[in-house]
Design a protein around this motif. Structure first.
Motif, short mmCIF file in Angstrom:
data_model
loop_
_atom_site.label_atom_id
_atom_site.label_comp_id
_atom_site.label_asym_id
_atom_site.label_seq_id
_atom_site.Cartn_x
_atom_site.Cartn_y
_atom_site.Cartn_z
N THR A 125 120.47 -70.76 -27.23
CA THR A 125 119.66 -70.65 -26.02
C THR A 125 118.59 -71.73 -26.00
O THR A 125 118.36 -72.40 -25.00
N ARG A 126 117.98 -71.90 -27.16
CA ARG A 126 116.92 -72.90 -27.27
C ARG A 126 117.45 -74.30 -26.95
O ARG A 126 116.83 -75.06 -26.20
N VAL B 56 118.17 -74.58 -23.14
CA VAL B 56 116.94 -74.73 -22.36
C VAL B 56 116.38 -76.14 -22.50
O VAL B 56 116.06 -76.82 -21.51
N GLN C 6 115.81 -79.19 -19.70
CA GLN C 6 114.50 -79.83 -19.51
C GLN C 6 114.61 -81.34 -19.66
O GLN C 6 114.10 -82.10 -18.83
#
Ligand code: GDP
Ligand code: MG
Length: 648
Positions: A317-318, A321, A325
């Motif tokens: 998930t990190r 994300v 970005q």
């Protein structure tokens, strides 16, 4: 556990990329009664011979063994040489010329490449705090082993559980050891390797009892049954190993470690592993594949791998994300310019068309916070300029006394029958001139607005200057809207008669404006004296405080009416022509010529490179962000691969 090493190392890359906390592998803690074989089990897991082992109490202080995976010596030397300087100076292992070595916290700077010496140092250090006579101490010894063959993992070797104090041991030795063990195994991030020798009853295993206390569900306890080779003839551990005596969720694994004799004769670890396997095949053929030190290592790997996989979703998930970005950031930097000339043309064209759209009111993004562009110009024309003009009094700043003086000055030496036209003309010009200032202000305002759309500088005021100059150049008394002077005279005359009658009744009222005239008298003439067109109003000191004759009053009024009438005509025309002039000479001109002017000024081969040069910061940031994005993509692939990997 070798299979896990590359996985962990690749994950390390991911962590470096996303800057997350490294996944904490559980630390492995061995517990068991004295001489059950704990140190032996740990040694076989590490694959190296370096822990003090033997009968009686040997391990007397906790040993926190931190394994650190490093690149093989060859690779390390390559990077060090490649860098010219030693970039890893901060790493404790930079410059170490050994493949594997150990260091102790209590003597940080000493590097132990001989594992016999490591064992020696553990013994010396144990004696230093716990004495030579079997005393124990809860103060851990910290040992780090650096090797390309180990996992980044922490193992804890603990003193065994004893009941009866011997030597220098205190009375409550049992309680002390238990407390020490509990302090390590109660950490939820520790995996408990509970070691019980096969030649004693499992039901009496203190190790299992302690493990249950901190891990009642058995989710992190693995049972290792040692000394399978030392069982009484005619007995075997099959029932125990199958979990029929005491079930252990994570599994029960039987092992055969090196005997004291093997240690004394320095039997190699590899040889003992082979013999162990042979023993298992002979005595426990049905279990041979699920027992032994190698299988124990594999099982631990699997448990560690499960732990890693449990951590992966969050890591993924990190990464996702962060990827999003960084992609947004990368997009915001745009593409680096390749075709300079085409790009410049594009920019100029886009700018010019945006500019025109703003004036036309057809811009894609309509401002809502304030008037801008065309709308503002309209506001300037009709509100600001229009109102200012309307507020100008045709006769403002012109007193009757001024008029009278002008008439007299224009008449010259001879008394005149009629009001001299020259005086009207001069005074009319003076009044009309007052329209110039607000007209020029109007140009300025529009110009400012155009600049506000973009800083565009040039002088457009001349044309408006001319508009006023044109009016001044010729006072058109034949203008169709202009009142006939004769008519005005006649009407004034008839009015004047009645006025005189009223005055007579009044007892002689004084000239009502004379006071005002006194106060407002300009210091010298009107208009611009330097141009020599002016006549001085006060040169011949006209007596100011006196009653005007009826003729004088009449003359004054005639001139006033004429000026008033003419001024309104001119004002109307100025009010109409200034916005038109501004539009034609300024706004439309800018609109039409903006693009060609920009191209003419900017589109030059010599300028192309300079104009489109990108700031170094932007270029660098784009590169960095692109690299990060690449790294994140790789990280994502690594995570996916690990999730799909089946180690067995
Ligand atoms: P610890 O006190 O629990 O750390 O036990 P150690 O590893 O020091 O072992 C105690 C003694 O038992 C040593 O002499 C070992 O050689 C011996 N030993 C341990 N495991 C086995 C085994 O599986 N078979 C045999 N024959 N001896 C073992
Ligand atoms: Mg031991």
């Amino acid at each position: 556990m070798d299979t896990l090493i590359p996985t962990i190392n690749r994950l390390q890359e991911v962590f470096l990329t996303v800057g997350a906390e490294v996944i904490q592998l559980p630390q492995i803690v061995v517990v068991g009664s004295q001489s059950s074989g704990k140190s032996s089990v740990l040694e076989s897991l590490v694959g190296r011979d370096f822990l003090p082992r033997g009968s009686g109490i040997v391990t007397r202080r906790p040993l926190v063994l931190q394994l650190v995976n490093i690149a093989p010596l060859q690779e390390r030397q390559k990077t060090e040489n490649g860098n010219g300087i030693n970039q890893n100076a901060s790493n404790s292992y930079s410059g170490v010329k050994a493949e594997e070595w150990g260091t102790f916290l209590h003597c940080k700077n000493q590097i132990f490449t001989d594992f016999q010496q490591i064992r020696q140092e553990i013994e010396t250090e144990t004696e230093r705090t716990s004495g030579e006579n079997k005393g124990i101490s809860p103060e851990p010894i910290y040992l780090k082993i650096f090797s390309p063959k180990v996992l980044n993992l922490t193992l804890v070797d603990l003193p065994g559980i004893t009941k009866v104090p011997v030597g220098d041991q205190p009375e409550d030795i049992e309680a002390q050891v238990q407390e020490m063990i509990l302090s390590f195994i109660s950490n939820p991030n520790s995996l408990i390797l509970s070691v019980s020798p096969a030649n004693s009853d499992l039901a009496t295993s203190d190790a299992l009892k302690l493990a249950r206390e901190v891990d009642p569900d058995g989710r992190r306890t693995l049972l290792v049954v040692s000394k399978l080779d030392l069982m009484d003839a005619g007995t075997d551990a099959l029932e125990v190993l199958l979990g029929r005596v005491i079930p252990v969720k994570l599994g029960i694994i039987g092992v055969v470690n090196r005997s004291q004799h093997d240690i004394n004769t320095q039997k190699k670890l590899e040889d003992s592993m082979r013999d162990e396997q042979a023993f298992l095949q002979r005595h426990y053929p049905s279990l041979a594949s699920r027992a032994g030190s190698r299988y124990l290592a594999k099982t631990l790997s699997r448990l560690l791998m499960h732990h890693i996989r449990d951590c992966l979703p969050e890591l993924k998930t990190r990464v996702t994300v962060l990827s999003a970005q960084y992609q947004t950031r990368l997009n915001s930097y745009g593409q680096p310019v390749e075709d300079h000339s085409a790009t410049l043309l594009q920019i100029v064209t886009k700018f010019a068309s945006d500019y025109c759209h703003t004036i036309e009111g057809t811009a894609r993004y309509i401002q809502t916070s304030e008037l801008c562009g065309g709308a503002r110009i309209c506001y300037i024309f009709h509100e600001t300029f229009g109102r200012t003009l309307q507020s100008i009094d045709p006769l403002g700043g012109l007193s009757e006394l001024d008029i009278l003086t002008a008439i007299r000055n224009a008449t010259g030496p001879r008394p005149a029958l009629f009001v001299p036209e020259v005086s009207f003309e001069l005074l009319a010009k003076r009044q009309i001139k007052r329209l110039e200032e607000p007209s020029l202000r109007c140009v300025e305002l529009v110009h400012e607005e155009l600049q506000r759309i973009i800083q565009h500088c040039s002088s457009y005021s001349t044309q408006v200057h001319n508009l006023v100059a044109i009016e001044l150049a010729y006072i058109n008394t034949k203008h169709p809207d202009f009142a006939d002077a004769a008519q005005v005279s006649a009407s004034v005359n008839s009015q004047q008669i009645s006025h005189c009658q009223a005055e007579a009744l009044d007892g002689g009222k004084r000239w009502k404006n004379e006071k005002v005239a006194e106060e407002k008298a300009p210091p010298a003439g009107f208009g611009s004296p330097s141009k020599g067109r002016a006549i001085n109003l006060l040169d011949t000191a006209v007596p100011v405080a006196r009653k005007l004759s009826s003729r004088e009053q009449r003359d004054c009024e005639v001139i006033q009416r004429l000026i008033n009438c003419y001024f309104l005509i001119v004002r109307k025309s100025i009010q109409d022509s200034v916005p038109k002039t501004v539009m034609h000479f300024l706004v439309n001109f800018v609109k039409e010529h903006l693009q060609s002017e920009l191209v003419g000024q900017l589109y030059k081969q010599t300028l192309l490179q300079d104009l489109l040069i990108e700031s170094q910061d932007t270029a660098q940031q784009r590169t960095e962000v692109a690299q990060m994005l690449e790294a994140l993509k790789k990280a994502n692939n690594i995570i996916s691969e690990i999730r799909e990997t089946h180690l067995w």
